[in-house]
Design an enzyme around this catalytic site. Structure first.
Site, PDB file in Angstrom:
ATOM      1  N   ASP A 254       0.849  -1.132  -0.007  1.00  0.00           N
ATOM      2  CA  ASP A 254      -0.069   0.013   0.005  1.00  0.00           C
ATOM      3  C   ASP A 254       0.907   1.318  -0.145  1.00  0.00           C
ATOM      4  OD1 ASP A 254      -1.905   2.116   0.566  1.00  0.00           O
ATOM      5  OD2 ASP A 254      -2.657   1.339   2.284  1.00  0.00           O
ATOM      6  N   LYS A 300      -5.089  14.841  -8.161  1.00  0.00           N
ATOM      7  CA  LYS A 300      -6.665  14.775  -8.995  1.00  0.00           C
ATOM      8  C   LYS A 300      -7.743  15.583  -8.499  1.00  0.00           C
ATOM      9  CE  LYS A 300      -4.195  11.203 -10.270  1.00  0.00           C
ATOM     10  NZ  LYS A 300      -3.505  11.096 -11.653  1.00  0.00           N
TER      11      LYS A 300
HETATM   12  C1  LIG Z   1      -2.658   6.324 -12.770  1.00  0.00           C
HETATM   13  S1  LIG Z   1      -2.278   5.107 -12.264  1.00  0.00           S
HETATM   14  C2  LIG Z   1      -0.344   5.214 -12.264  1.00  0.00           C
HETATM   15  C3  LIG Z   1       0.168   5.374 -13.733  1.00  0.00           C
HETATM   16  C4  LIG Z   1       1.900   5.335 -13.719  1.00  0.00           C
HETATM   17  N1  LIG Z   1       2.096   6.536 -13.076  1.00  0.00           N
HETATM   18  C5  LIG Z   1       2.227   5.297 -14.980  1.00  0.00           C
HETATM   19  O1  LIG Z   1       2.940   6.340 -15.514  1.00  0.00           O
HETATM   20  O2  LIG Z   1       2.264   4.097 -15.623  1.00  0.00           O
HETATM   21  C6  LIG Z   1      -2.413   4.956 -10.754  1.00  0.00           C
HETATM   22  C7  LIG Z   1      -1.970   3.574 -10.067  1.00  0.00           C
HETATM   23  O3  LIG Z   1      -2.009   3.766  -8.801  1.00  0.00           O
HETATM   24  C8  LIG Z   1      -2.146   2.604  -7.873  1.00  0.00           C
HETATM   25  N2  LIG Z   1      -2.606   2.868  -6.717  1.00  0.00           N
HETATM   26  C9  LIG Z   1      -3.866   3.508  -6.267  1.00  0.00           C
HETATM   27  N3  LIG Z   1      -3.991   3.689  -4.945  1.00  0.00           N
HETATM   28  C10 LIG Z   1      -2.859   2.792  -4.261  1.00  0.00           C
HETATM   29  C11 LIG Z   1      -2.258   2.455  -3.291  1.00  0.00           C
HETATM   30  N4  LIG Z   1      -3.022   2.716  -2.090  1.00  0.00           N
HETATM   31  N5  LIG Z   1      -0.954   2.018  -3.044  1.00  0.00           N
HETATM   32  C12 LIG Z   1      -0.372   1.615  -4.114  1.00  0.00           C
HETATM   33  N6  LIG Z   1      -1.036   1.742  -5.429  1.00  0.00           N
HETATM   34  C13 LIG Z   1      -1.956   2.599  -5.646  1.00  0.00           C
HETATM   35  C14 LIG Z   1      -3.198   2.013  -8.947  1.00  0.00           C
HETATM   36  O4  LIG Z   1      -3.110   0.563  -8.923  1.00  0.00           O
HETATM   37  C15 LIG Z   1      -2.572   2.325 -10.318  1.00  0.00           C
HETATM   38  O5  LIG Z   1      -2.014   1.512 -10.949  1.00  0.00           O
END
Ligand SMILES: C[S@@+](CC[C@H](N)C(=O)[O-])C[C@H]1O[C@@H](n2cnc3c(N)ncnc32)[C@H](O)[C@@H]1O
Length: 355
Positions: A254, A300
């Site tokens: 996480d 966001k």
């Molecule tokens: C917009 S995407 C990221 C894209 C990435 N920056 C790229 O350029 O490829 C957002 C990511 O945040 C992850 N995410 C959301 N909440 C999270 C958390 N609490 N811990 C880890 N990852 C998380 C999701 O699984 C997702 O893959």
């Protein structure tokens, strides 16, 4: 005339209006905005004040939702197709400048004007040069903002306080081997926030970084390209080619709980889709705890009242860092590659123990 013309991503006019009124009022410049939904620009009318005063007290870099701006000197309507140049020269009176930018809104209608703008540049430049208006070393740029081919706003920006990119848009080519297009968001952010002459030290090889919400790896890719070592945090999968570089360790944890095991981490980058105040607080806590020296992250934003939401996030960060013995800079921009988010750069400029 003390009217300013500001460009933004279409759909963000109200946010830019709220921001410019707020930031100008902080400098005791009062005015009102003329706003049209999805126009890609707004006008800020501060007629009571000395022309150009806003540019002396506010930097474009400090206006999050503005891509470009100029001080308006004329609005020309019903231009004759056969001769647009004469009324332009008349409206300019004897103002002099060193550069010309023919601009249009970043909308579909605006893009349809791009061809015309290109064709118009040379004859206009020649005519302005002949009249002695286009000169070397003035530090001013003339903007012709075409709302349509027969309605043009004219005005001036100063080189030292304007975007050097046409329309305020920094276009970048998507690298073929990047795992996602969002890689461009971080690349643009590095260009925007970090001076080129400091790239060797602040984005140099061998530095360590943590990428929260890393999957599939577009942001990690930017650090790997610069020969850094990355801890990529996400339950989702990481791009295989990135993992094969040997520079990335993937932790399926996480992002709100993970912290680096060793004290040598420099960068924190974060693209998790989460409540903006929650992300803001996390970023400030990393900085406060010395777990990174610089953080680049996206917030966001909600659909409405985006500027208020930004203010709320900045408050959260400032409150987290208020009582601590550190100095930092906090900057944000709605970059070209951002959509419903802004990019924030939080940089600890005076560090205690270790980093
Ligand atoms: C917009 S995407 C990221 C894209 C990435 N920056 C790229 O350029 O490829 C957002 C990511 O945040 C992850 N995410 C959301 N909440 C999270 C958390 N609490 N811990 C880890 N990852 C998380 C999701 O699984 C997702 O893959």
């Amino acid at each position: 005339m003390s009217v300013y013309f500001l460009y933004c991503r279409p759909g963000f006019e109200k946010d830019l209006a709220a921001e410019i009124q707020h930031k100008a009022a902080e400098k005791e410049i009062y005015g009102y905005c003329r706003v049209k939904d999805n126009a890609g620009f707004i006008e800020f009318d501060a007629t009571e004040h000395e022309p150009g005063l806003l540019f002396k007290v506010l930097k474009l870099d400090d206006v999050i939702f503005a891509r470009q701006w100029f001080r308006q000197v004329a609005e020309l309507g019903d231009l004759d197709e056969g001769d647009r140049i004469t009324p332009i020269i008349q409206a300019l009176e004897n103002e002099i400048f060193t550069d010309i930018s023919i601009d249009y809104p970043d909308t579909n209608d605006g893009k349809a004007l791009a061809k015309f703008a290109k064709k118009f540049t040379l004859p206009l430049s020649k005519a302005l040069e002949k009249r002695g208006l286009l000169k070397k070393n003035t530090k001013r740029r003339l903007h012709l903002f075409m709302q349509s081919s027969d309605c043009i706003y004219l005005g001036f920006s100063v080189f030292s306080n304007a975007s050097r990119h046409h329309l305020g848009i920094h276009r970048l080519k998507s690298p073929k081997d990047a795992p996602s297009r969002s890689t461009l968001k971080l690349e643009e952010a590095f260009h925007h926030f970090i001076p080129k002459e400091e790239w060797d030290t602040r984005l140099g090889s061998g530095l360590h970084g943590v990428d929260l919400g890393a999957s599939p790896g577009g942001w990690t890719y930017q650090l790997v390209q610069r020969s850094m070592f990355v801890a990529a945090i996400d339950n989702g999968p990481m791009d295989t080619r990135l993992m094969e570089t040997g520079q990335v360790r993937h932790y399926q944890e996480d992002g709100f709980v993970f912290r680096p095991r060793r004290g040598n981490n420099y960068w924190l980058i974060c693209d998790m889709v989460e409540k903006p105040t929650r992300v803001a607080k996390l970023m400030a806590q990393w900085l406060a705890d010395g777990d990174c020296k610089e953080a680049m992250f996206n917030l966001k934003l909600p659909m409405k009242q985006r500027f208020n939401s930004v203010l709320e996030c900045f408050d959260v960060i400032e409150n987290e860092l208020a009582e601590l013995d550190i100095r930092y800079s906090l900057k944000a921009k709605h970059l070209y590659h951002d959509r419903e988010e802004i990019t924030v750069h939080l940089y600890c400029t005076k560090r205690y123990d270790g980093l």
